[in-house]
Design an enzyme around this catalytic site. Structure first.
Site, PDB file in Angstrom:
ATOM      1  N   ASP A   1       0.854  -1.175   0.000  1.00 41.70           N
ATOM      2  CA  ASP A   1       0.000   0.000   0.000  1.00 41.70           C
ATOM      3  C   ASP A   1       0.901   1.239   0.000  1.00 41.70           C
ATOM      4  OD1 ASP A   1      -2.380   1.586   0.329  1.00 41.70           O
ATOM      5  OD2 ASP A   1      -1.805   1.832   2.429  1.00 41.70           O
TER       6      ASP A   1
ATOM      7  N   ASP B   1      -1.684  -0.535   6.041  1.00 45.27           N
ATOM      8  CA  ASP B   1      -1.817   0.049   7.372  1.00 45.27           C
ATOM      9  C   ASP B   1      -3.224   0.528   7.705  1.00 45.27           C
ATOM     10  OD1 ASP B   1      -1.925   2.306   5.670  1.00 45.27           O
ATOM     11  OD2 ASP B   1      -1.223   3.584   7.309  1.00 45.27           O
TER      12      ASP B   1
ATOM     13  N   ASP C   1      -7.278  -1.677   3.857  1.00 48.07           N
ATOM     14  CA  ASP C   1      -6.410  -2.802   3.504  1.00 48.07           C
ATOM     15  C   ASP C   1      -6.788  -4.084   4.240  1.00 48.07           C
ATOM     16  OD1 ASP C   1      -4.786  -1.062   1.942  1.00 48.07           O
ATOM     17  OD2 ASP C   1      -3.785  -0.394   3.772  1.00 48.07           O
TER      18      ASP C   1
END
Length: 839
Positions: free
Chosen positions: A517, A717, A721
């Site tokens: 990410d 994080d 996600d």
């Protein structure tokens, strides 16, 4: 740039920087007094009024900051705690008429927090006791409902600086605690039995060399048989039940041969005890049950930690909501009592409690929990909003479309929970080996009986019993969980929290896909000034102006620009246009200047001129994936502030090392594609390796496709996600991530950056080599022991003595293994450690 509240006159008074008397955080510039906010002042007064001044001495001893008091403590706050629907869900009535409630607390840091929270009975009359669980950040409060109410308890905790939230599924957690207690009692009983049997066998072994009277020998034999029967009948029943369950489903797991060896040895010993002759081996059997139960309990504790963490997912939304009644009045109710069609009011700074559509009001919404994008979104009537997102600027009315598990975040969390129900392939390998070993041992035992029976049936039975006892696959049962436990312990001391053994196995492979990410993983997830272009003489004036806004970019500007001691005296006539910019009149060294900061379009609307070179600078900022804030003084643009999310220092090097280790590195981001690609170029990823505008559902789809073809690792994080982390072969949550990502992930990093990921991958390969070594050692031992038993070289007694050798060898290999090399211990806050500090 939106605002929650205009600055008060008190905050405009210039004072020298200081720290808050209560929470030790810096007092904002311009704030008069000894406190950073009114909440801290209230908490300080309450602590002193209850005679709890020793709290501050404890806080100073452990040198930990307190949490800033963030929620109001007026009589209307926490009114939803008294809602009947709330009390049915979270309050448990006890037989003595008292009520127990469990609450999750924010802001727990140190021993002083423990001391203060557990003195809640001195703050609120009617509270009987308060017990704090630091690891889970929860407090269990028992109170008399005739003297106090849950809302009063909630207000008291908030006034102390620990805003409470209800702990969901307390009943199921209580059942898990009861199961954990039963397992602990089993281990204790097995240890007591094993220890006493060892003492009895010391006397029997001594009697073999020095002689022992017949009646004493029989007494010791019968006493050891009784203790061993107790050990098999209750603590050892765990393995028998597992074995029977496997047989009923026509499968064989590792517990089948273990149970067969243990109970066959026990039955053989009982027969020999009743017969009054022959060798016994109750000591080895009871010791093995004890050690196997310890390994089982360690595994259970790891599962419990993951299960406890999953509960935090359900606390992403607020516990209460402000429902608008048909007569126009509002009532604070529990979130669980909302139904589709209800209209709720969400004020600035509050979390949206359910999915729905805005019916009234315009605001900025922080959707980073779902999208990962650091910039807020402009929302108008008719737009959809999701539960768990944050309303930043203005009050809005939302018509409820879905609540609870039916919300978007609820569906994502259900995917997280479903993905967590899997077993490590290396554990399944051990089960398969156990099945093959069982049939092999039965075949060899039958062959031994066939070979020795013609010579002597008694000798044949002794040889077959010796074979089955000596080859009990306890070492094989200990190998995998013990190696995993040692590796997880070493990883934890390195700041890498691994939840399951399948992580090491998956990361030891090559040729997988590593998906990163952007926000919070490759970048720091915090807006900061990258560069000031042009005249920066008005830095302090811009900082003072931006302090009046709660917009993330405004906070970044006010924090980064307010470093000079030359600070403007006053700022007034502030006007903010949400999502566009802010302007006001600033008095600088006696001169009155009109300052505006915002987008180019906003400055044009105010009549400010923007030089061509500064327009070109603003365009370059956008190409680099950053935001450009233009600053105008007296209708003339003097500079451009480039604001962006800085890339982590080790990101480029770590990505290159991952590629050298054989991983295909990709970036998945909810940010705009141009922003994601700009960041990708800075860390060495080309456009084909970057995917922008990725919603949580799209991330999940990409991860599932990658996992179907090879090992797929997702690093993130945010809550956006969480589903991808849970469905990846391995999910890794970086430091500072949302509770949802930490729960969904298989690995949580306590150290910053991507370097720990590289370290974990290198260590995983060493862990797998150690597991293969321990399995090979255990199987090799069983092969040698079987050959010796079939040849008649070892008797049942000798077999019982050397039976633990395999397990001890496995333990020695595990203890000596250092997959992470030298480990650096990190301080971990535990209740026991805090108690030691307090003493």
């Amino acid at each position: 740039m939106s605002t929650l509240a205009a600055p008060t006159p008190a905050r405009r008074a210039a004072t020298s920087p200081a720290t808050c008397v209560h929470c030790s955080l810096p007092i904002p510039r311009g704030t008069a007094g000894r406190f950073c906010c009114g909440g801290c002042e209230t908490a300080h007064a309450l602590i002193h009024s209850c005679g709890l001044e020793a709290y501050y001495a404890l806080k100073d001893r452990v040198d930990a900051p307190l949490a800033e008091v963030r929620r109001g403590t007026d009589r209307g706050a926490y009114a939803s705690f008294d809602d009947p629907a709330f009390q049915r869900l979270y309050c448990i009535e006890l037989p003595d008429g008292t009520v127990r409630i469990e609450l999750l607390l924010e802001g727990l840091h140190c021993a002083a927090c423990v001391w203060l929270v557990e003195r809640l009975p001195r703050v609120v009359s009617g509270v009987i006791e308060a017990k704090l669980d630091v690891r889970r950040a929860s407090v269990t409060v028992r109170f008399d409902p005739s003297e106090t109410t849950p809302s009063r308890i909630g207000r008291a905790l908030a006034s102390l600086g620990y805003p409470p939230h209800p702990a969901r599924h307390a009943g199921a957690r209580e059942a898990r605690r009861a199961e954990d207690r039963r397992m602990l009692i089993r281990v204790a009983v097995a240890g007591a039995c094993a220890g006493n049997i060892m003492l009895l066998f010391f006397a029997l072994y001594a009697g073999m060399f020095e002689g022992i009277e017949r009646e004493h020998e029989q007494m010791f034999r019968w006493a050891s048989m009784l203790l061993n029967t107790i050990c098999l009948a209750w603590p050892g029943l765990v393995f028998a039940r597992s074995a029977l369950a496997a047989l009923r489903t026509r499968t064989i797991n590792l517990d089948v041969p273990i149970a067969m060896g243990l109970y066959l040895g026990g039955a053989w010993g009982i027969w020999k005890t009743i017969a009054g002759q022959g060798d016994l081996y109750f000591d080895s059997i009871s010791a093995l049950i004890f050690f196997l139960l310890i390994g089982r309990m360690i595994q259970m504790r790891q599962q419990r930690l993951a299960s406890d963490a999953l509960e935090l997912l359900l606390n992403l939304g607020p516990a209460s909501a402000r429902r608008i009644n048909q007569d126009g009045t509002t009532a604070e109710v529990a979130t669980e009592s909302l139904v589709p069609g209800d209209v709720v009011e969400i004020r600035a700074g509050e979390t949206i409690p359910s999915d729905g559509r805005i019916t009234r009001g315009t605001t900025n919404v922080d959707q980073s929990m779902l999208t990962g994008e650091s910039r807020p979104h402009r929302m108008t009537p008719g737009d959809e909003v999701a539960a768990g997102t944050l309303n930043l600027s203005s009050p809005i009315h939302v018509r409820v479309d879905a609540t609870g598990e039916a919300t978007r975040i609820g569906k994502l969390m259900r995917m997280v929970e479903e993905a967590g129900r899997r077993r490590a392939a290396i554990v399944r390998l051990a089960d398969r080996l156990g099945a093959w070993l069982l049939w092999l041992l039965l075949f060899l035992a039958g062959l031994t009986l066939a070979i020795w029976w013609p010579l002597s049936p008694a000798v044949a039975i002794d040889r077959a019993a010796a074979l089955l006892i000596a080859t009990c696959p306890c070492g094989l049962g200990l190998a995998t969980p013990l190696v995993m436990t040692v590796a997880m312990g070493q990883a934890a001391r390195r700041g890498i929290l691994v939840k399951g053994g399948d992580v090491f196995e998956a990361l030891s492979r090559t040729g997988g896909v590593m998906m990163l990410d952007k926000t919070g993983t490759i970048t720091r997830a915090e807006l900061a000034i990258v560069r000031w272009h042009g005249d920066d003489s008005m830095r302090e004036a811009v900082a003072l102006l931006e302090r009046s806004s709660s917009h993330p970019i405004a906070r970044a500007l006010s924090t980064a620009l307010a470093d000079s001691s030359e600070y403007p005296i006053g700022c007034e006539h502030i006007v903010e246009t949400p999502g566009r910019g802010i302007c006001g009149v600033v008095r600088v060294q006696g001169e009155i200047r009109r300052i505006a900061a915002g987008s180019e379009r906003y400055l044009a609307e105010l009549g400010a001129t923007v030089p061509h070179e500064l327009r070109r600078v603003a365009s370059c900022c956008a190409e680099r994936g950053n935001s450009a804030v233009l600053v105008a003084v007296d209708a003339c643009c003097l500079g451009v502030v480039e604001v962006g999310d800085p890339v982590r220092e080790d990101a480029t090097d770590s990505i290159q090392r991952l590629q050298r280790l054989g991983w295909k590195v990709r970036m998945l981001s909810g940010d705009r594609t141009d922003v994601a690609r700009a960041v990708g170029r800075r860390v060495g990823l080309d456009a084909s390796e970057v995917r922008g505008d990725a919603t949580p559902e799209l991330k999940l789809e990409i991860v599932r496709e990658a996992a179907a073809e090879s090992v797929a690792v997702m690093v993130g994080d945010g809550v956006n996600d969480a589903a991808a982390l849970a469905n990846a072969t391995v999910g890794i949550a970086v430091r500072g991530g949302a509770e949802a990502s930490l729960t969904a992930a298989d690995v949580s990093l306590q150290a910053e950056g991507l370097e720990p990921i590289v370290e974990l991958i290198e260590a995983s390969r060493r862990v797998l080599r150690t597991i293969h070594l321990t399995i090979a050692t255990s199987l090799g031992y069983n092969a040698v022991a079987a050959a010796l038993a079939m040849a008649g070289i070892i008797s049942p007694l000798l077999a019982a003595i050397i039976m633990p050798a395999s397990s001890l060898t496995v333990v020695a290999i595990c203890v000596r293994s250092k997959p992470f090399g030298g480990t650096s211990r990190r301080p971990v806050a535990t209740r026991d450690a805090m108690r030691e500090v307090m003493q």
